[in-house]
Motif scaffolding. Structure first.
Motif, PDB file in Angstrom:
ATOM      1  N   ASP A 191     -45.147  11.450 -21.293  1.00  0.00           N
ATOM      2  CA  ASP A 191     -45.969  10.345 -21.816  1.00  0.00           C
ATOM      3  C   ASP A 191     -45.156   9.514 -22.798  1.00  0.00           C
ATOM      4  O   ASP A 191     -44.297  10.048 -23.498  1.00  0.00           O
ATOM      5  N   PHE A 192     -45.468   8.224 -22.862  1.00  0.00           N
ATOM      6  CA  PHE A 192     -44.905   7.386 -23.919  1.00  0.00           C
ATOM      7  C   PHE A 192     -45.524   7.811 -25.247  1.00  0.00           C
ATOM      8  O   PHE A 192     -46.740   8.019 -25.323  1.00  0.00           O
ATOM      9  N   ALA A 193     -44.724   7.924 -26.310  1.00  0.00           N
ATOM     10  CA  ALA A 193     -45.312   8.076 -27.646  1.00  0.00           C
ATOM     11  C   ALA A 193     -45.688   6.664 -28.116  1.00  0.00           C
ATOM     12  O   ALA A 193     -45.148   5.670 -27.615  1.00  0.00           O
ATOM     13  N   THR A 194     -46.620   6.577 -29.077  1.00  0.00           N
ATOM     14  CA  THR A 194     -47.125   5.262 -29.489  1.00  0.00           C
ATOM     15  C   THR A 194     -46.011   4.277 -29.880  1.00  0.00           C
ATOM     16  O   THR A 194     -46.028   3.128 -29.412  1.00  0.00           O
ATOM     17  N   PRO A 195     -45.023   4.674 -30.702  1.00  0.00           N
ATOM     18  CA  PRO A 195     -44.000   3.668 -31.076  1.00  0.00           C
ATOM     19  C   PRO A 195     -43.236   3.136 -29.865  1.00  0.00           C
ATOM     20  O   PRO A 195     -42.923   1.945 -29.800  1.00  0.00           O
ATOM     21  N   GLU A 196     -42.978   4.003 -28.879  1.00  0.00           N
ATOM     22  CA  GLU A 196     -42.251   3.545 -27.678  1.00  0.00           C
ATOM     23  C   GLU A 196     -43.109   2.558 -26.889  1.00  0.00           C
ATOM     24  O   GLU A 196     -42.630   1.512 -26.442  1.00  0.00           O
ATOM     25  N   ALA A 197     -44.396   2.898 -26.719  1.00  0.00           N
ATOM     26  CA  ALA A 197     -45.288   2.026 -25.941  1.00  0.00           C
ATOM     27  C   ALA A 197     -45.410   0.666 -26.624  1.00  0.00           C
ATOM     28  O   ALA A 197     -45.339  -0.386 -25.975  1.00  0.00           O
ATOM     29  N   THR A 198     -45.559   0.678 -27.949  1.00  0.00           N
ATOM     30  CA  THR A 198     -45.709  -0.569 -28.705  1.00  0.00           C
ATOM     31  C   THR A 198     -44.454  -1.420 -28.550  1.00  0.00           C
ATOM     32  O   THR A 198     -44.530  -2.619 -28.269  1.00  0.00           O
ATOM     33  N   GLU A 199     -43.324  -0.777 -28.718  1.00  0.00           N
ATOM     34  CA  GLU A 199     -42.063  -1.518 -28.652  1.00  0.00           C
ATOM     35  C   GLU A 199     -41.792  -2.070 -27.249  1.00  0.00           C
ATOM     36  O   GLU A 199     -41.404  -3.227 -27.077  1.00  0.00           O
ATOM     37  N   GLN A 200     -42.063  -1.229 -26.251  1.00  0.00           N
ATOM     38  CA  GLN A 200     -41.820  -1.678 -24.872  1.00  0.00           C
ATOM     39  C   GLN A 200     -42.772  -2.817 -24.495  1.00  0.00           C
ATOM     40  O   GLN A 200     -42.378  -3.773 -23.838  1.00  0.00           O
ATOM     41  N   ALA A 201     -44.030  -2.732 -24.949  1.00  0.00           N
ATOM     42  CA  ALA A 201     -44.992  -3.807 -24.648  1.00  0.00           C
ATOM     43  C   ALA A 201     -44.546  -5.114 -25.294  1.00  0.00           C
ATOM     44  O   ALA A 201     -44.728  -6.203 -24.718  1.00  0.00           O
ATOM     45  N   SER A 202     -43.907  -5.024 -26.477  1.00  0.00           N
ATOM     46  CA  SER A 202     -43.509  -6.245 -27.192  1.00  0.00           C
ATOM     47  C   SER A 202     -42.297  -6.925 -26.529  1.00  0.00           C
ATOM     48  O   SER A 202     -41.885  -7.997 -26.957  1.00  0.00           O
ATOM     49  N   ARG A 203     -41.744  -6.325 -25.488  1.00  0.00           N
ATOM     50  CA  ARG A 203     -40.641  -6.981 -24.765  1.00  0.00           C
ATOM     51  C   ARG A 203     -41.145  -8.115 -23.872  1.00  0.00           C
ATOM     52  O   ARG A 203     -40.369  -8.929 -23.394  1.00  0.00           O
ATOM     53  N   CYS A 204     -42.474  -8.158 -23.634  1.00  0.00           N
ATOM     54  CA  CYS A 204     -43.028  -9.171 -22.711  1.00  0.00           C
ATOM     55  C   CYS A 204     -42.756 -10.575 -23.255  1.00  0.00           C
ATOM     56  O   CYS A 204     -42.908 -10.826 -24.449  1.00  0.00           O
ATOM     57  N   SER A 205     -42.395 -11.485 -22.356  1.00  0.00           N
ATOM     58  CA  SER A 205     -42.045 -12.839 -22.798  1.00  0.00           C
ATOM     59  C   SER A 205     -43.258 -13.762 -22.835  1.00  0.00           C
ATOM     60  O   SER A 205     -43.129 -14.915 -23.232  1.00  0.00           O
ATOM     61  N   GLN A 206     -44.452 -13.243 -22.419  1.00  0.00           N
ATOM     62  CA  GLN A 206     -45.682 -14.066 -22.433  1.00  0.00           C
ATOM     63  C   GLN A 206     -45.431 -15.400 -21.719  1.00  0.00           C
ATOM     64  O   GLN A 206     -45.804 -16.467 -22.208  1.00  0.00           O
ATOM     65  N   CYS A 207     -44.803 -15.328 -20.559  1.00  0.00           N
ATOM     66  CA  CYS A 207     -44.409 -16.554 -19.865  1.00  0.00           C
ATOM     67  C   CYS A 207     -45.629 -17.344 -19.380  1.00  0.00           C
ATOM     68  O   CYS A 207     -46.704 -16.787 -19.209  1.00  0.00           O
ATOM     69  N   GLY A 208     -45.426 -18.624 -19.149  1.00  0.00           N
ATOM     70  CA  GLY A 208     -46.532 -19.517 -18.788  1.00  0.00           C
ATOM     71  C   GLY A 208     -47.203 -19.145 -17.481  1.00  0.00           C
ATOM     72  O   GLY A 208     -48.424 -19.153 -17.369  1.00  0.00           O
ATOM     73  N   VAL A 209     -46.404 -18.835 -16.483  1.00  0.00           N
ATOM     74  CA  VAL A 209     -46.963 -18.403 -15.200  1.00  0.00           C
ATOM     75  C   VAL A 209     -46.581 -16.933 -15.015  1.00  0.00           C
ATOM     76  O   VAL A 209     -45.437 -16.640 -14.682  1.00  0.00           O
ATOM     77  N   PRO A 210     -47.518 -16.020 -15.290  1.00  0.00           N
ATOM     78  CA  PRO A 210     -47.138 -14.596 -15.254  1.00  0.00           C
ATOM     79  C   PRO A 210     -47.052 -14.072 -13.823  1.00  0.00           C
ATOM     80  O   PRO A 210     -48.057 -13.713 -13.204  1.00  0.00           O
ATOM     81  N   PHE A 211     -45.835 -14.019 -13.316  1.00  0.00           N
ATOM     82  CA  PHE A 211     -45.661 -13.569 -11.932  1.00  0.00           C
ATOM     83  C   PHE A 211     -46.043 -12.099 -11.755  1.00  0.00           C
ATOM     84  O   PHE A 211     -46.352 -11.666 -10.659  1.00  0.00           O
ATOM     85  N   CYS A 212     -46.027 -11.326 -12.860  1.00  0.00           N
ATOM     86  CA  CYS A 212     -46.480  -9.929 -12.759  1.00  0.00           C
ATOM     87  C   CYS A 212     -47.939  -9.902 -12.303  1.00  0.00           C
ATOM     88  O   CYS A 212     -48.312  -9.132 -11.412  1.00  0.00           O
ATOM     89  N   SER A 213     -48.772 -10.783 -12.882  1.00  0.00           N
ATOM     90  CA  SER A 213     -50.195 -10.841 -12.499  1.00  0.00           C
ATOM     91  C   SER A 213     -50.352 -11.391 -11.090  1.00  0.00           C
ATOM     92  O   SER A 213     -51.155 -10.897 -10.299  1.00  0.00           O
ATOM     93  N   VAL A 214     -49.572 -12.443 -10.813  1.00  0.00           N
ATOM     94  CA  VAL A 214     -49.670 -13.088  -9.495  1.00  0.00           C
ATOM     95  C   VAL A 214     -49.371 -12.072  -8.392  1.00  0.00           C
ATOM     96  O   VAL A 214     -50.011 -12.056  -7.351  1.00  0.00           O
ATOM     97  N   HIS A 215     -48.392 -11.191  -8.643  1.00  0.00           N
ATOM     98  CA  HIS A 215     -47.992 -10.232  -7.614  1.00  0.00           C
ATOM     99  C   HIS A 215     -48.725  -8.900  -7.725  1.00  0.00           C
ATOM    100  O   HIS A 215     -48.402  -7.955  -7.013  1.00  0.00           O
ATOM    101  N   CYS A 216     -49.707  -8.808  -8.616  1.00  0.00           N
ATOM    102  CA  CYS A 216     -50.537  -7.600  -8.682  1.00  0.00           C
ATOM    103  C   CYS A 216     -51.729  -7.820  -7.755  1.00  0.00           C
ATOM    104  O   CYS A 216     -52.455  -8.809  -7.925  1.00  0.00           O
ATOM    105  N   PRO A 217     -51.960  -6.944  -6.778  1.00  0.00           N
ATOM    106  CA  PRO A 217     -53.089  -7.157  -5.878  1.00  0.00           C
ATOM    107  C   PRO A 217     -54.425  -7.291  -6.618  1.00  0.00           C
ATOM    108  O   PRO A 217     -55.349  -7.930  -6.131  1.00  0.00           O
ATOM    109  N   LEU A 218     -54.510  -6.714  -7.820  1.00  0.00           N
ATOM    110  CA  LEU A 218     -55.757  -6.811  -8.584  1.00  0.00           C
ATOM    111  C   LEU A 218     -55.757  -8.005  -9.535  1.00  0.00           C
ATOM    112  O   LEU A 218     -56.744  -8.243 -10.233  1.00  0.00           O
ATOM    113  N   GLY A 219     -54.646  -8.731  -9.602  1.00  0.00           N
ATOM    114  CA  GLY A 219     -54.563  -9.867 -10.526  1.00  0.00           C
ATOM    115  C   GLY A 219     -54.722  -9.423 -11.974  1.00  0.00           C
ATOM    116  O   GLY A 219     -55.277 -10.157 -12.805  1.00  0.00           O
TER     117      GLY A 219
END
Ligand code: FAD
Length: 482
Positions: free
Chosen positions: A34-62
């Motif tokens: 499992d991720f420990a909380t500091p690792e999860a927090t830090e890894q989540a903060s790597r997201c660039s919050q881009c304008g068109v999130p292709f991660c969502s676009v390519h997720c079948p659940l959006g």
């Protein structure tokens, strides 16, 4: 609260640690820690919050991935769970077994130059935390409706639909021929990818929310089964979510020898053993201990078979696949895990014949070469003359894919329309089959696919069933009342 995102520039990617391959080989527990909380927090903060999130676009659940990554980075985990579970019925399952390298993570825009955000691991962390903290609650409909819905199949498609329809207040009855809830999540996918208690706690929540399960109840015309016509007469609408279970076969001399087995029989026996079940006599021999094992195929099922055989203590485990590593249909991550655990791959090889007296003792294979792309765009394969070689084998497992069972014949429903592949035909917008009030979702419509698509289809089909009930059954009842 503001938190600086975009840390991909300074923080390298880190997946959760894996247990050492030597330890993994001896049990069926999940391999990622499992991720420990500091690792999860830090890894989540790597997201660039881009304008068109292709991660969502390519997720079948959006999935609204950038939003729950930011909330995680800010430590607002309950809200992160709220956002993540708004679009996904089982995020903890997708976090574990989605092929993220082909979907969200594979389309992360920081990927060129920086490795993608670890979306799957953060999704798993959020939902596991939500379970630990008691934030995951059973559905609680605001009104109870009198109409009843039958769902055939307790796999991810059927369960996702059950959750959504129960939330609308319908009486929901799920029928499954297996004795446990989960479909391939329990009897196909091994514990080292998805531990079974993860599925069992969802079963419990659905029951607490009022979904009624009829386990060990097949639908069909066989002994002890409930006929489809009977089922239909007991409920207002029906959803067929039965998956695909007919194994694709292989030809060639010696194919009828003992010791040549179907992948799903093998994996089901192994999963049942891990669950502590007593196996029927014919399934007891489905064990790789001390054997030379050859698995035929290159998809996720083949990867699950080779890795199961390693854990059962096989003498040797070889995977024979006719294309090369780059053209393998299975997830690259799973191939890497298999290699680490000691599986040997015979790329560009195909079986020619099975050798042995009564029982298989070897596979004769031939080397293949990649040719020109065929009509589907995939490179064709052709054998290299004079390149035959032999592999010792006491157990051969055929993992060549699955086709649908012939439901119209099995259920005596000649008007239930199927495609040329045998999958059920449904309306593109309403998920309804050719039988009025009978809907279908998941692999039985799509063909063998992914859990995330089954969840999506189950949710969409449930919404269409709700609309249909309102427009047909409710409207008719109102008109009759005057
Ligand atoms: P299923 O999960 O197959 O569930 C169908 C249910 O219907 C079963 O419980 C069955 O018992 C029941 N049923 C069938 N017929 C009847 C009947 N006549 N009466 C009553 N009940 C019936 N996908 C991923 O995303 N990631 C992975 O890592 C992955 N690994 C896989 C590994 C293996 C070995 C296999 C075989 C598949 C894997 N998949 C994976 C694919 C994924 O499991 C399926 O796409 C998904 O489970 C399909 O969901 P479903 O609800 O349509 O069907």
């Amino acid at each position: 609260m503001t938190t600086k995102m975009l840390k991909f520039v300074s923080v390298p990617q880190k997946q959760p640690d894996k247990r050492a391959a030597t330890a993994r080989r001896t049990d069926f527990d999940e391999i990622y820690k499992d991720f420990a909380t500091p690792e999860a927090t830090e890894q989540a903060s790597r997201c660039s919050q881009c304008g068109v999130p292709f991660c969502s676009v390519h997720c079948p659940l959006g999935n609204n991935i950038p939003d729950w990554l930011m909330l995680t980075a800010q430590g607002r985990l309950e809200e992160a769970y709220g956002v993540s579970s708004a679009t996904n019925t089982f995020p903890e399952i997708c976090g574990r077994i989605c092929p993220q390298d082909r979907l969200c993570e594979g389309n992360c825009v920081i990927e060129p130059g920086f490795e993608s955000v670890t979306i799957g691991a953060v999704e798993r962390y959020i939902t596991d935390t939500a379970f630990e903290k008691g934030w995951v609650k059973p559905v609680s409909p605001v009104l109870e409706r009198s109409q009843s819905v039958a769902i055939i199949g307790a796999g991810p498609a059927g369960l996702a639909a059950a959750d959504q329809l129960r939330a609308q207040g319908y009486k929901v009855h799920v029928y499954d021929r297996y004795d446990r809830v989960g479909g391939l999540l329990v009897y196909g996918i091994p514990g080292f990818k998805l531990e079974k208690h993860i599925v069992a706690r969802r079963h419990q929540l659905l029951e607490e929310g009022g979904v009624v399960f009829h386990l060990g109840q097949g639908i069909g015309d066989g002994e002890g089964e409930l006929s489809f016509a009977d089922l239909r007469s007991r409920h207002d609408v029906v959803l067929i979510a039965t998956g695909v279970y007919k194994s694709r076969e292989i030809g060639g001399p010696g194919v009828g020898l003992a010791g040549i087995e179907k992948a799903l029989d093998y994996l089901t026996a192994s999963n049942r053993r891990s669950l502590g079940d007593t196996l029927p006599p014919e399934a007891q021999a489905l064990d790789a201990a001390g054997k030379n094992v050859v698995v035929l195929g290159g998809g996720d099922t083949a990867m699950d078979c080779v890795r199961t055989a390693i854990r059962q203590g096989a003498k040797s485990v070889k995977c024979v696949y006719r294309r090369d590593k780059a053209n393998m249909p299975g997830s690259a991550r799973e191939v890497k895990n298999a290699e680490e655990e000691g599986v040997q791959f015979e790329w560009l090889a195909a079986p020619e014949a099975f050798l042995g007296e009564g029982h298989v003792s070897a596979v004769r294979a031939v080397r293949m070469k990649l040719g020109l792309p065929d009509a589907t765009g995939r490179q064709s394969v052709e054998p290299l003359e004079g390149s035959s070689f032999t592999l010792d084998a006491d157990l051969v497992i055929k993992a060549l894919g699955f086709d649908p069972e012939p439901l119209p014949q099995l259920w005596g429903q000649k008007d239930l329309a199927v495609s040329r592949w045998g999958t059920l035909k449904v309306g593109q917008k309403d998920f309804m089959t050719s039988l009025p009030g009978v809907f279908a979702a998941g692999d039985i419509v799509r063909g063998a696919s992914l859990v995330v698509w089954a969840i999506r289809d189950g949710r969409d089909a449930a919404a269409c069933m709700h609309t249909w009930i309102q427009e047909n059954i409710m409207a008719t009842a109102k008109a009759e009342q005057g």
